[in-house]
Design a protein around this motif. Structure first.
Motif, PDB file in Angstrom:
ATOM      1  N   ILE A 194     -12.725  33.702  19.524  1.00 15.25           N
ATOM      2  CA  ILE A 194     -13.670  34.141  20.549  1.00 15.25           C
ATOM      3  C   ILE A 194     -14.073  35.595  20.318  1.00 15.25           C
ATOM      4  CG2 ILE A 194     -13.955  34.555  23.026  1.00 15.25           C
ATOM      5  CD1 ILE A 194     -12.096  32.202  23.546  1.00 15.25           C
ATOM      6  N   LYS A 195     -13.124  36.415  19.925  1.00 15.62           N
ATOM      7  CA  LYS A 195     -13.417  37.828  19.662  1.00 15.62           C
ATOM      8  C   LYS A 195     -14.379  37.980  18.487  1.00 15.62           C
ATOM      9  CE  LYS A 195     -11.131  42.262  18.846  1.00 15.62           C
ATOM     10  NZ  LYS A 195      -9.824  42.940  18.639  1.00 15.62           N
ATOM     11  N   PHE A 204     -12.960  44.625  26.288  1.00 15.53           N
ATOM     12  CA  PHE A 204     -11.861  43.758  26.703  1.00 15.53           C
ATOM     13  C   PHE A 204     -12.208  42.946  27.947  1.00 15.53           C
ATOM     14  CE2 PHE A 204      -7.995  43.081  29.207  1.00 15.53           C
ATOM     15  CZ  PHE A 204      -7.247  42.332  28.305  1.00 15.53           C
ATOM     16  N   GLY A 205     -13.010  43.521  28.843  1.00 16.15           N
ATOM     17  CA  GLY A 205     -13.366  42.828  30.076  1.00 16.15           C
ATOM     18  C   GLY A 205     -14.069  41.504  29.818  1.00 16.15           C
ATOM     19  N   LEU A 206     -15.073  41.521  28.931  1.00 12.67           N
ATOM     20  CA  LEU A 206     -15.799  40.287  28.613  1.00 12.67           C
ATOM     21  C   LEU A 206     -14.903  39.304  27.864  1.00 12.67           C
ATOM     22  CD1 LEU A 206     -18.366  38.604  28.576  1.00 12.67           C
ATOM     23  CD2 LEU A 206     -19.097  39.866  26.527  1.00 12.67           C
ATOM     24  N   LEU A 207     -14.062  39.837  26.957  1.00 15.62           N
ATOM     25  CA  LEU A 207     -13.150  38.963  26.221  1.00 15.62           C
ATOM     26  C   LEU A 207     -12.209  38.248  27.177  1.00 15.62           C
ATOM     27  CD1 LEU A 207     -11.909  37.874  23.593  1.00 15.62           C
ATOM     28  CD2 LEU A 207     -10.504  39.949  23.504  1.00 15.62           C
ATOM     29  N   ARG A 208     -11.702  38.982  28.194  1.00 15.82           N
ATOM     30  CA  ARG A 208     -10.778  38.393  29.164  1.00 15.82           C
ATOM     31  C   ARG A 208     -11.464  37.276  29.973  1.00 15.82           C
ATOM     32  NH1 ARG A 208      -9.541  39.293  34.577  1.00 15.82           N
ATOM     33  NH2 ARG A 208      -7.342  38.923  35.128  1.00 15.82           N
ATOM     34  N   LYS A 209     -12.708  37.543  30.384  1.00 12.09           N
ATOM     35  CA  LYS A 209     -13.435  36.537  31.152  1.00 12.09           C
ATOM     36  C   LYS A 209     -13.700  35.274  30.312  1.00 12.09           C
ATOM     37  CE  LYS A 209     -15.734  39.562  34.469  1.00 12.09           C
ATOM     38  NZ  LYS A 209     -17.050  40.004  35.000  1.00 12.09           N
TER      39      LYS A 209
END
Length: 215
Positions: A194-195, A204-209
């Protein structure tokens, strides 16, 4: 003249009947090499491709000339070319396949390959023994397996055994206990994928979502 030649060719019952005329017994440039070519043919060297186009032409002419005493045998009893050996990738696949699931034809081919290479035969035994430890959770046999590997001249496998021995307790536990970190590794690989899809354009915020929404 042309009609007689055509008629003679049409009436020929055998290839030898075509070799008629004043040039039949004329000396050629091949005469000095015929004994060598016949000797090589008798030794089994019938693959003209191994010597290039010139050898193919020479062998063909000598084999079809009527003056060659064994020309008929050359034409009627060709020696079949040797079978092409399997590629290293193919042999690796055979070795890594469980013996019980390997088809009989491939098992016989592998047996033939191993018969000609003692080192590869020893490697196959060690690989299959390690696979048995891995699938049947027999980690207690790992020290004996490492000892057996070092008894053979297999430097690459020695390096693998040295790596196992540096973390022997963890490897033994992995080959003995029923638990596995495979699920965790799968999630890690999914997060990395995904990254990479975001090409470094988000934090990191978008990656976490994305990770939470994907699950």
């Amino acid at each position: 003249m042309t009609y007689r030649i055509v008629q003679r060719l049409a009436d020929a019952a055998r290839p030898e009947d075509l070799f008629q005329g004043q040039w039949q017994n004329r000396r050629t440039k091949l005469d000095d090499f015929k004994p060598y070519l016949h000797e090589r043919w008798a030794e089994g060297c019938t693959n003209a491709g191994t010597s290039g186009k010139r050898s193919r032409l020479t062998a063909t002419r000598v084999a079809t000339e009527p003056s060659a005493p064994t020309s008929s045998r050359f034409r009627t009893s060709p020696i079949a070319p040797a079978a092409r050996p399997p590629s290293p990738r193919t042999v690796t696949g055979w070795i890594l396949t469980h013996p019980d699931t390997l088809p009989e034809s491939k098992r016989l081919k592998l047996k033939s390959v191993l018969a000609g290479c003692p080192e590869l035969d020893a490697l196959t035994r060690h690989v299959r023994a390690f696979g048995k430890m891995l699938t049947q959770l027999q980690g207690a046999q790992l020290p004996q397996w490492i000892k057996a590997v070092r008894a053979d001249d297999l430097p690459s496998l020695h390096a693998f055994a040295n790596g196992l021995e540096r973390d022997l307790a963890a490897v033994t536990a992995g080959l003995t206990l029923p638990w596995s970190s495979g699920v965790v590794e799968g999630h890690v690989n999914r997060i990395k994928m995904i990254k990479r899809q975001m090409c470094g354009r988000a934090g990191f915020g978008l990656l976490r979502k994305r990770v939470l929404l994907a699950s």
